[in-house]
Design a protein around this motif. Structure first.
Motif, short mmCIF file in Angstrom:
data_model
loop_
_atom_site.label_atom_id
_atom_site.label_comp_id
_atom_site.label_asym_id
_atom_site.label_seq_id
_atom_site.Cartn_x
_atom_site.Cartn_y
_atom_site.Cartn_z
N TYR A 1 4.99 -7.85 77.57
CA TYR A 1 4.66 -8.82 78.61
C TYR A 1 4.68 -8.16 79.98
N PRO A 2 3.99 -8.76 80.96
CA PRO A 2 3.75 -8.05 82.22
C PRO A 2 4.85 -8.20 83.27
N TRP A 3 6.02 -8.66 82.89
CA TRP A 3 7.11 -8.67 83.86
C TRP A 3 8.05 -7.51 83.57
N SER A 4 8.68 -7.04 84.61
CA SER A 4 9.46 -5.81 84.47
C SER A 4 10.79 -6.04 83.77
N THR A 5 11.36 -7.24 83.91
CA THR A 5 12.62 -7.54 83.24
C THR A 5 12.52 -8.89 82.56
N ILE A 6 13.24 -9.04 81.46
CA ILE A 6 13.26 -10.32 80.75
C ILE A 6 14.01 -11.34 81.60
N PRO A 7 13.42 -12.53 81.82
CA PRO A 7 14.10 -13.52 82.66
C PRO A 7 15.39 -14.01 82.00
N GLU A 8 16.35 -14.36 82.82
CA GLU A 8 17.61 -14.88 82.29
C GLU A 8 17.47 -16.37 82.04
N PHE A 9 17.86 -16.81 80.85
CA PHE A 9 17.71 -18.22 80.51
C PHE A 9 18.73 -19.07 81.26
N ASP A 10 18.24 -20.17 81.85
CA ASP A 10 19.08 -21.12 82.58
C ASP A 10 18.99 -22.47 81.87
N PRO A 11 20.02 -22.88 81.15
CA PRO A 11 19.95 -24.14 80.39
C PRO A 11 20.06 -25.39 81.25
N GLN A 12 20.51 -25.25 82.50
CA GLN A 12 20.85 -26.44 83.30
C GLN A 12 19.68 -27.37 83.59
N PRO A 13 18.47 -26.87 83.88
CA PRO A 13 17.38 -27.81 84.17
C PRO A 13 17.11 -28.79 83.03
N MET A 14 17.11 -28.32 81.77
CA MET A 14 16.85 -29.25 80.66
C MET A 14 18.03 -30.18 80.43
N ILE A 15 19.24 -29.71 80.66
CA ILE A 15 20.42 -30.58 80.54
C ILE A 15 20.35 -31.69 81.58
N ASP A 16 20.01 -31.34 82.81
CA ASP A 16 19.91 -32.34 83.89
C ASP A 16 18.81 -33.36 83.59
N ILE A 17 17.67 -32.89 83.10
CA ILE A 17 16.56 -33.80 82.79
C ILE A 17 16.92 -34.71 81.64
N ASP A 18 17.59 -34.18 80.62
CA ASP A 18 18.04 -35.00 79.50
C ASP A 18 18.98 -36.10 79.97
N ASN A 19 19.93 -35.77 80.82
CA ASN A 19 20.86 -36.77 81.35
C ASN A 19 20.12 -37.82 82.17
N TRP A 20 19.15 -37.41 82.96
CA TRP A 20 18.35 -38.34 83.76
C TRP A 20 17.54 -39.27 82.87
N LEU A 21 16.94 -38.73 81.81
CA LEU A 21 16.17 -39.56 80.89
C LEU A 21 17.04 -40.63 80.26
N LYS A 22 18.25 -40.30 79.93
CA LYS A 22 19.15 -41.23 79.26
C LYS A 22 19.71 -42.30 80.19
N THR A 23 19.67 -42.07 81.49
CA THR A 23 20.35 -42.98 82.42
C THR A 23 19.45 -43.56 83.51
N GLU A 24 18.60 -42.75 84.13
CA GLU A 24 17.92 -43.18 85.35
C GLU A 24 16.40 -43.29 85.25
N ALA A 25 15.80 -42.72 84.23
CA ALA A 25 14.34 -42.65 84.16
C ALA A 25 13.74 -44.02 83.84
N PHE A 26 12.76 -44.43 84.63
CA PHE A 26 12.05 -45.69 84.43
C PHE A 26 10.61 -45.43 84.00
N ASP A 27 10.07 -46.40 83.23
CA ASP A 27 8.63 -46.46 82.93
C ASP A 27 8.12 -45.20 82.24
N ILE A 28 8.85 -44.76 81.22
CA ILE A 28 8.41 -43.63 80.39
C ILE A 28 8.21 -44.13 78.97
#
Length: 528
Positions: free
Chosen positions: A414-441
């Protein structure tokens, strides 16, 4: 030569306007609008009168009319698009079924949070019916779908609403690739993408202020979810299709789901065919006509990897309706090759790990691998117990099993020089939002799609729902729902249309054809 690894061949499956007329063929006239932003306002005082109003007489305005002046004529949509401040070019295409169609080139910053950021162009496809109609945003999650594909697919939300439709690809994919010197992979993330879409929606809503709905399949559906998370006021309704949320580089919710998917009879039939193909992989490799030992070894590696992980590919793209197409254990080698390499033949290439410009052909897989390795995560493609059984049967050894278990999708050319570091927090935050605050989905999944193991959870008190289409795979349409659920989703879609007239629908829900499903599978499995 790089060390032996198994590659997983599965994926998530817009002064003056200068007008030039270009004759593409006898039946096709393309109009390019290239606005001069500095001069546009003094030139645009006179509105456009639509052709169907050209013969309507203009009444003399008397004293009584002074209280009720004649409304200003509606401006031509092409001119309105060209006047938008972040639009560099508008190209009108031949109309279809009463709809005017355009390519729109939007100018966007690579980094929305830098005052000195370079810009890139994001091309969109826009189909226009009426200023009073709602607008549907279709996000692909990958590159911009070809017009021929958009024409061939049932755009159910758009047709239910009788809406305009804006189709957007994704930054760093085909149609939205920054110049090589500006391809800073750190800016390929869900927040920057949401900023792109927000800027485009806000611009388009200045001329199309009626309600908007958003939809998309697979990674395109995920993009709609992320848009709702960052900008919940951009859309009145979100309808993500077959859109998973994953929580790691190998999310462990998928193997158990994959081990029980479909029917036992179909799973057993697939298993027998896979074992036969593994037994005969050398024979199958010869059918690919290798020119030397290097090619032969590459073909054998590719075949073995494709066969070992084929459970996922089968259920994502083929599914229960194709069980009778699984070749038996004694099938010809040609039939086995066609079945297990149905997506593509292997490419024989020397590895190149240097940072470089990516091509349009590479963009789907490269962009997806980066995002998955950084924020989106991946699935574990093997059914529970699958590797252990193959080890016990002698099809893989301990080293191969360890390599497969330790490998991540980011390990490759792949064309990037280093493998990106995985950050689990964005999906955890979105999952919590979907379960509590998300409307009209309103989320739709296929019962026999392995990605359904990553389905979202919503709070139904927030007017959100999750529906599962029985027997459906990753190429799921609204029409795959049970009839009562389909009508509930259709009525929810219609609720955002405030034009106040009745739309009739046939009692029999038209289903997508096999050809349409195969096309959708190719479009949402761009990284395979």
């Amino acid at each position: 030569m790089k060390s032996f690894t198994f590659l997983m061949f599965t994926i998530l499956t817009l002064g003056a306007c200068s007008n030039t007329l270009t004759e593409e063929n006898e039946d096709s006239i393309v109009i390019n609008f290239q606005p001069n932003k500095a001069d546009v306002e003094p030139q645009m005082d006179v509105g456009f009168v639509p052709s169907d109003m050209a013969d309507v007489p203009t009444p003399d305005m008397g004293a009584d009319d002074a209280q009720n002046p004649v409304p200003e004529p509606v401006q031509d949509i092409a001119i309105a698009l060209a006047k938008l401040p972040n639009v560099d070019n508008v190209e009108e295409l031949p109309p279809k079924e009463g709809q005017r169609r355009f390519y729109i080139d939007f100018r966007l910053p690579v980094d929305h949070f830098s005052q000195t950021s370079p810009a890139f162009t994001q091309r969109a496809f826009f189909s226009f019916r009426d200023y009073e109609a709602p607008t549907v945003l279709l996000t692909t999650g990958y590159g911009l779908f070809p017009i021929e594909s958009l024409d061939a697919l049932p755009m159910e939300v758009t047709e239910i609403l009788g809406a305009n439709q804006l189709t957007l690809g994704h930054r760093f994919f085909t149609g939205a690739l920054p110049a090589f010197q500006n391809q800073d992979w750190r800016h390929l993330n869900i927040k920057q993408s949401a900023e792109d879409t927000h800027e485009i929606i806000q611009s388009m809503r200045s001329i199309l202020p009626k309600n908007w709905a958003g939809t998309g399949w697979s990674k395109g559906g995920m993009t709609i979810i992320f848009q709702e998370y960052f900008y919940p006021d951009d859309l009145e309704l979100a309808l993500p299709m077959v859109a998973p949320i994953s929580f790691g580089l190998k999310d462990d919710r998928y193997p158990a789901f994959l081990a029980s998917i479909g029917t036992e009879e179909c799973r057993n039939k697939l298993d027998e065919s896979m074992l036969s193909a593994l037994d005969r992989k050398n024979e199958l490799a010869e059918l690919l006509s290798p020119q030397n030992d290097f090619e032969r070894a590459q073909y054998e590696t590719h075949l073995k990897s494709a066969i070992l992980s084929f459970n996922w590919a089968f259920w994502q793209y083929l599914g229960l309706s194709e069980c009778d197409k699984i070749p038996p254990a004694n099938a010809s080698g040609e039939d086995l090759v066609r079945f297990f390499l149905y997506r593509q033949l292997p490419a024989i290439v020397e590895p190149n790990f240097e940072p470089r410009a990516i091509t349009d052909e590479e963009a789907p897989i490269v962009g997806y691998i980066y995002q998955g390795s950084n924020q989106l995560g991946f699935q574990d493609v093997f059914p529970a117990g699958h590797l252990e059984r193959l080890l016990n049967l002698g099809y893989i050894d301990d080293l191969e099993k360890a390599q497969i278990e330790n490998q991540t999708r980011a390990m490759g050319d792949y064309p990037w020089s280093t493998i990106p570091e995985f950050d689990p927090q964005p999906m955890i935050d979105i999952d919590n939002w979907l379960k509590t605050e998300a409307f009209d989905i309103i989320a739709i999944y296929g019962a026999f799609d392995p990605w359904t193991a990553g389905k979202i959870t919503v709070n139904e008190a927030n007017e959100s729902r999750v529906y599962i289409a029985p027997g459906a795979s990753h190429t799921t349409f609204l029409s795959d729902l049970e009839q009562e659920e389909y009508k509930a989703v259709r009525d929810r879609i219609l609720s955002i249309d405030n034009r106040g007239f009745f739309r009739s629908f046939p009692e029999e829900i038209p289903k997508a054809t096999k050809t349409q499903r195969e096309l959708l599978g190719k479009l949402v499995g761009r990284g395979l």
